[in-house]
Design a protein around this motif. Structure first.
Motif, PDB file in Angstrom:
ATOM      1  N   THR A 135       0.828  -1.208   0.000  1.00  0.00           N
ATOM      2  CA  THR A 135       0.000   0.000   0.000  1.00  0.00           C
ATOM      3  C   THR A 135       0.863   1.259   0.000  1.00  0.00           C
ATOM      4  O   THR A 135       0.498   2.270  -0.609  1.00  0.00           O
ATOM      5  N   LEU A 137       3.772   1.563  -1.465  1.00  0.00           N
ATOM      6  CA  LEU A 137       4.246   1.716  -2.843  1.00  0.00           C
ATOM      7  C   LEU A 137       3.153   2.302  -3.730  1.00  0.00           C
ATOM      8  O   LEU A 137       3.403   3.213  -4.531  1.00  0.00           O
ATOM      9  N   PHE A 138       1.926   1.805  -3.579  1.00  0.00           N
ATOM     10  CA  PHE A 138       0.815   2.327  -4.377  1.00  0.00           C
ATOM     11  C   PHE A 138       0.541   3.791  -4.050  1.00  0.00           C
ATOM     12  O   PHE A 138       0.259   4.597  -4.935  1.00  0.00           O
ATOM     13  N   ARG A 139       0.612   4.139  -2.769  1.00  0.00           N
ATOM     14  CA  ARG A 139       0.294   5.508  -2.369  1.00  0.00           C
ATOM     15  C   ARG A 139       1.343   6.492  -2.872  1.00  0.00           C
ATOM     16  O   ARG A 139       1.014   7.576  -3.354  1.00  0.00           O
ATOM     17  N   ARG A 140       2.607   6.108  -2.781  1.00  0.00           N
ATOM     18  CA  ARG A 140       3.672   7.020  -3.199  1.00  0.00           C
ATOM     19  C   ARG A 140       3.846   7.063  -4.711  1.00  0.00           C
ATOM     20  O   ARG A 140       4.325   8.048  -5.257  1.00  0.00           O
ATOM     21  N   ARG A 141       3.525   5.949  -5.361  1.00  0.00           N
ATOM     22  CA  ARG A 141       3.708   5.845  -6.811  1.00  0.00           C
ATOM     23  C   ARG A 141       5.153   6.134  -7.215  1.00  0.00           C
ATOM     24  O   ARG A 141       5.425   6.700  -8.274  1.00  0.00           O
ATOM     25  N   SER A 142       6.064   5.758  -6.346  1.00  0.00           N
ATOM     26  CA  SER A 142       7.492   5.883  -6.625  1.00  0.00           C
ATOM     27  C   SER A 142       8.237   4.950  -5.678  1.00  0.00           C
ATOM     28  O   SER A 142       7.649   4.403  -4.738  1.00  0.00           O
ATOM     29  N   GLN A 199       7.573  -0.815 -10.955  1.00  0.00           N
ATOM     30  CA  GLN A 199       7.842   0.598 -10.706  1.00  0.00           C
ATOM     31  C   GLN A 199       9.239   0.990 -11.179  1.00  0.00           C
ATOM     32  O   GLN A 199       9.441   2.087 -11.719  1.00  0.00           O
ATOM     33  N   ALA A 202       9.020   1.461 -14.826  1.00  0.00           N
ATOM     34  CA  ALA A 202       8.331   2.714 -15.146  1.00  0.00           C
ATOM     35  C   ALA A 202       9.249   3.909 -14.948  1.00  0.00           C
ATOM     36  O   ALA A 202       9.279   4.833 -15.778  1.00  0.00           O
ATOM     37  N   GLU A 203      10.017   3.899 -13.864  1.00  0.00           N
ATOM     38  CA  GLU A 203      10.917   5.023 -13.599  1.00  0.00           C
ATOM     39  C   GLU A 203      12.085   5.039 -14.579  1.00  0.00           C
ATOM     40  O   GLU A 203      12.577   6.109 -14.950  1.00  0.00           O
TER      41      GLU A 203
END
Length: 224
Positions: A135, A137-142, A199, A202-203
């Motif tokens: 959660t 990781l999902f909240r920060r999206r980074s 992630q 993506a980064e």
């Protein structure tokens, strides 16, 4: 013998996990362990280091973990408010303090109620921690405060302990709850590793498509 080796492996991987979280938190100026998980962790280590200490080797490991978690807590106190811009610092510290007190008594009373030596509390909060890392990781999206190394070491640390108790600890073979905790935690840990990988991809893609901040982002990616 095998039980001891697996538990030593678990202790080693979790110690590395804590050290990596400290390093990453310092570098990213953010906390690297979910708040409730940290409160439960340091409460467990406090109880089973000072109030209800186990046999010597595990006691030493618990003390090491307590010191490392204390450092993680200090970094959380320092950098935590940045992650909650809608909360005042006073509100953040109040909630953190309440979470610490609640976690401490929850772990202690659960231990006393079920005449537990810390096993149920440890594996229960491991499952909670695995869910909370996802959660976060999902909240920060980074990957701020997080890394693949942390995800893998956390997975291996809990997996070693799960195998030790499932295969080589006869007193716990009667439990119907512990096998569920082993499997559920492993599933969430694998999911977290997978999401960290996604992630990272993506980064990395952002690095290659951003002409303005490419050099800065590439430096960040390479340092993981």
């Amino acid at each position: 013998m095998y039980f001891t080796l697996l538990m030593l492996g678990s202790g080693l991987f979790w110690t590395i996990t804590y050290l990596l979280i400290i390093q990453r938190s310092w570098r990213d100026r953010s906390y690297g362990m979910p708040l409730v998980a940290l409160c439960a962790n340091i409460s467990w280590e406090c109880i089973f280091s000072f109030l209800l200490p186990p046999q010597l080797i595990q006691h030493i490991v618990n003390l090491i973990w307590f010191v490392l978690d204390a450092v993680i807590l200090a970094l959380t106190i320092c950098y935590g408010p940045r992650e909650f811009p809608n909360l005042s610092k006073r509100a953040f510290y109040t909630l953190l303090g309440l979470a610490l007190v609640t976690s401490f008594f929850a772990v202690l009373l659960l231990t006393l109620e079920f005449h537990d030596s810390g096993v149920y509390a440890a594996f229960g909060q491991n499952l909670m921690m695995s869910i909370l890392f996802l959660t976060m990781l999902f909240r920060r999206r980074s990957l701020r405060g997080q890394s693949m190394s942390i995800a893998l070491c956390k997975l291996l640390g809990t997996a070693c302990a799960s195998l030790a108790f499932y295969l080589y600890s006869a007193p716990w073979h009667h439990s119907v709850l512990l096998p569920f905790l082993y499997v559920a935690t492993f599933i969430y840990d694998v999911a977290y590793v997978g999401m960290v990988y996604v992630q990272m991809r993506a980064e990395t893609k952002i690095v290659h498509t951003s002409p303005i901040r490419g050099d800065q982002a590439e430096t960040s990616i390479q340092s993981r």
